[in-house]
Design a protein around this motif. Sequence first.
Motif, PDB file in Angstrom:
ATOM      1  N   LEU A  25       1.139  -1.288   0.048  1.00  0.00           N
ATOM      2  CA  LEU A  25      -0.230  -0.254  -0.242  1.00  0.00           C
ATOM      3  C   LEU A  25       1.044   1.086   0.121  1.00  0.00           C
ATOM      4  CD1 LEU A  25      -2.432   1.349   0.567  1.00  0.00           C
ATOM      5  CD2 LEU A  25      -2.668   1.129   3.041  1.00  0.00           C
ATOM      6  N   LEU A  26       1.216   1.262   0.900  1.00  0.00           N
ATOM      7  CA  LEU A  26       2.914   2.029   0.540  1.00  0.00           C
ATOM      8  C   LEU A  26       3.588   2.710  -1.014  1.00  0.00           C
ATOM      9  CD1 LEU A  26       3.711   1.577   4.503  1.00  0.00           C
ATOM     10  CD2 LEU A  26       2.851   3.883   3.598  1.00  0.00           C
ATOM     11  N   TRP A  27       3.569   1.405  -0.615  1.00  0.00           N
ATOM     12  CA  TRP A  27       4.883   1.606  -2.187  1.00  0.00           C
ATOM     13  C   TRP A  27       3.391   2.007  -3.120  1.00  0.00           C
ATOM     14  CZ3 TRP A  27       9.781   1.463  -2.865  1.00  0.00           C
ATOM     15  CH2 TRP A  27      10.821   0.825  -1.765  1.00  0.00           C
ATOM     16  N   SER A  28       2.369   1.704  -2.883  1.00  0.00           N
ATOM     17  CA  SER A  28       1.805   1.727  -4.026  1.00  0.00           C
ATOM     18  C   SER A  28       1.420   3.554  -4.025  1.00  0.00           C
ATOM     19  CB  SER A  28       0.693   1.581  -3.828  1.00  0.00           C
ATOM     20  OG  SER A  28       0.612   0.491  -4.565  1.00  0.00           O
ATOM     21  N   MET A  29       0.978   4.310  -2.688  1.00  0.00           N
ATOM     22  CA  MET A  29       1.183   5.367  -2.858  1.00  0.00           C
ATOM     23  C   MET A  29       2.545   6.220  -2.800  1.00  0.00           C
ATOM     24  SD  MET A  29      -0.452   5.880   0.749  1.00  0.00           S
ATOM     25  CE  MET A  29      -0.121   7.286   1.538  1.00  0.00           C
ATOM     26  N   ALA A  30       3.835   5.537  -3.113  1.00  0.00           N
ATOM     27  CA  ALA A  30       4.832   6.206  -3.572  1.00  0.00           C
ATOM     28  C   ALA A  30       5.066   6.519  -4.339  1.00  0.00           C
ATOM     29  CB  ALA A  30       5.959   5.597  -2.844  1.00  0.00           C
ATOM     30  N   PHE A  31       4.489   5.775  -5.663  1.00  0.00           N
ATOM     31  CA  PHE A  31       4.484   5.427  -6.876  1.00  0.00           C
ATOM     32  C   PHE A  31       3.440   6.266  -7.536  1.00  0.00           C
ATOM     33  CE2 PHE A  31       2.434   4.111 -11.253  1.00  0.00           C
ATOM     34  CZ  PHE A  31       3.487   3.751 -11.956  1.00  0.00           C
ATOM     35  N   LEU A  32       2.915   6.742  -6.604  1.00  0.00           N
ATOM     36  CA  LEU A  32       1.257   7.560  -7.582  1.00  0.00           C
ATOM     37  C   LEU A  32       1.870   8.723  -7.112  1.00  0.00           C
ATOM     38  CD1 LEU A  32      -1.775   6.499  -6.422  1.00  0.00           C
ATOM     39  CD2 LEU A  32      -1.137   6.398  -8.231  1.00  0.00           C
ATOM     40  N   TRP A  33       2.174   8.706  -6.058  1.00  0.00           N
ATOM     41  CA  TRP A  33       3.244  10.347  -5.347  1.00  0.00           C
ATOM     42  C   TRP A  33       4.172  11.040  -6.721  1.00  0.00           C
ATOM     43  CZ3 TRP A  33       1.180  14.300  -2.523  1.00  0.00           C
ATOM     44  CH2 TRP A  33       2.055  15.121  -1.782  1.00  0.00           C
ATOM     45  N   GLY A  34       4.973   9.964  -6.994  1.00  0.00           N
ATOM     46  CA  GLY A  34       5.945   9.630  -7.582  1.00  0.00           C
ATOM     47  C   GLY A  34       5.711  10.335  -8.776  1.00  0.00           C
ATOM     48  N   LEU A  35       4.959   9.714  -9.325  1.00  0.00           N
ATOM     49  CA  LEU A  35       4.084  10.011 -11.042  1.00  0.00           C
ATOM     50  C   LEU A  35       3.630  11.397 -10.522  1.00  0.00           C
ATOM     51  CD1 LEU A  35       1.832   7.429 -11.915  1.00  0.00           C
ATOM     52  CD2 LEU A  35       3.549   8.439 -12.679  1.00  0.00           C
ATOM     53  N   PHE A  36       2.841  11.989  -9.531  1.00  0.00           N
ATOM     54  CA  PHE A  36       2.548  13.514  -9.516  1.00  0.00           C
ATOM     55  C   PHE A  36       3.266  13.801  -9.340  1.00  0.00           C
ATOM     56  CE2 PHE A  36       1.521  16.684  -6.369  1.00  0.00           C
ATOM     57  CZ  PHE A  36       0.224  17.460  -6.560  1.00  0.00           C
ATOM     58  N   CYS A  37       4.570  13.748  -8.829  1.00  0.00           N
ATOM     59  CA  CYS A  37       5.572  15.097  -8.960  1.00  0.00           C
ATOM     60  C   CYS A  37       6.068  15.069 -10.373  1.00  0.00           C
ATOM     61  CB  CYS A  37       6.670  13.969  -8.192  1.00  0.00           C
ATOM     62  SG  CYS A  37       6.561  14.714  -6.141  1.00  0.00           S
TER      63      CYS A  37
END
Length: 221
Positions: free
Chosen positions: A105-117
């Motif tokens: 779940l945390l990795w998914s959040m990190a991935f989505l946040w990375g896409l946002f950045c």
Amino acid sequence: MKQRYAVVVLFALIVVSGLTSLTSYRTTEELLTADMDQALAKALDRQQSDVISADTIKVFNSYLQTSALRGRAVLAVDTKKGFRPRPQVSAATILSLSDQRPAMLLWSMAFLWGLFCLCQHRRRIAWGMYGGLALRDGRFVNAKGVEIKLTPMQQQLMEMLWQSPTHRLSKSAICDALWPKKEDASETLYTLIRRLKPIIEQNSDLKIEAERGKSYRLIYK
């Protein structure tokens, strides 16, 4: 959100994800090791011998309390401890039996946040942004596209700093451009800079810095 804060959040998510995954792996490894140790002790006690045979492995597996571990754990000979049998299991098995859902779940959040950045960074490039600021149609806007309210004199000074290849201008160049008929515009320039500074700092990642009282430059905070 300012760019550097977005990067800090991304880095924090990655670190927390990794630590969560590792903690789950280590916890599972300890539980499986304890289970294999007790199963081996019972198996050896039953056959009253340290010799590994097909029956030993069969009995060893029957004593395993973790059903998913049966058939995956193996017995090896530990030459450092008098050729005694030693249970072991692959890292892949430990990983598959550990609870990685929180980490995923945390990795998914990190991935989505990375896409946002990444999207934010590309948008800044497309807008010709510098430090969360862009000049569009003669108006300065922040990273959200909201216009920054400036007085005509503040606007003119900002455009001069913005359009300079180094974002740096000498004090004399500014005074000559803004107050060509004034003999000494130092105090007027100082007042203009003092009032402009908080506006720029509140709406971007930039600040106006004085260099030895001879020049001003627009730089990252």
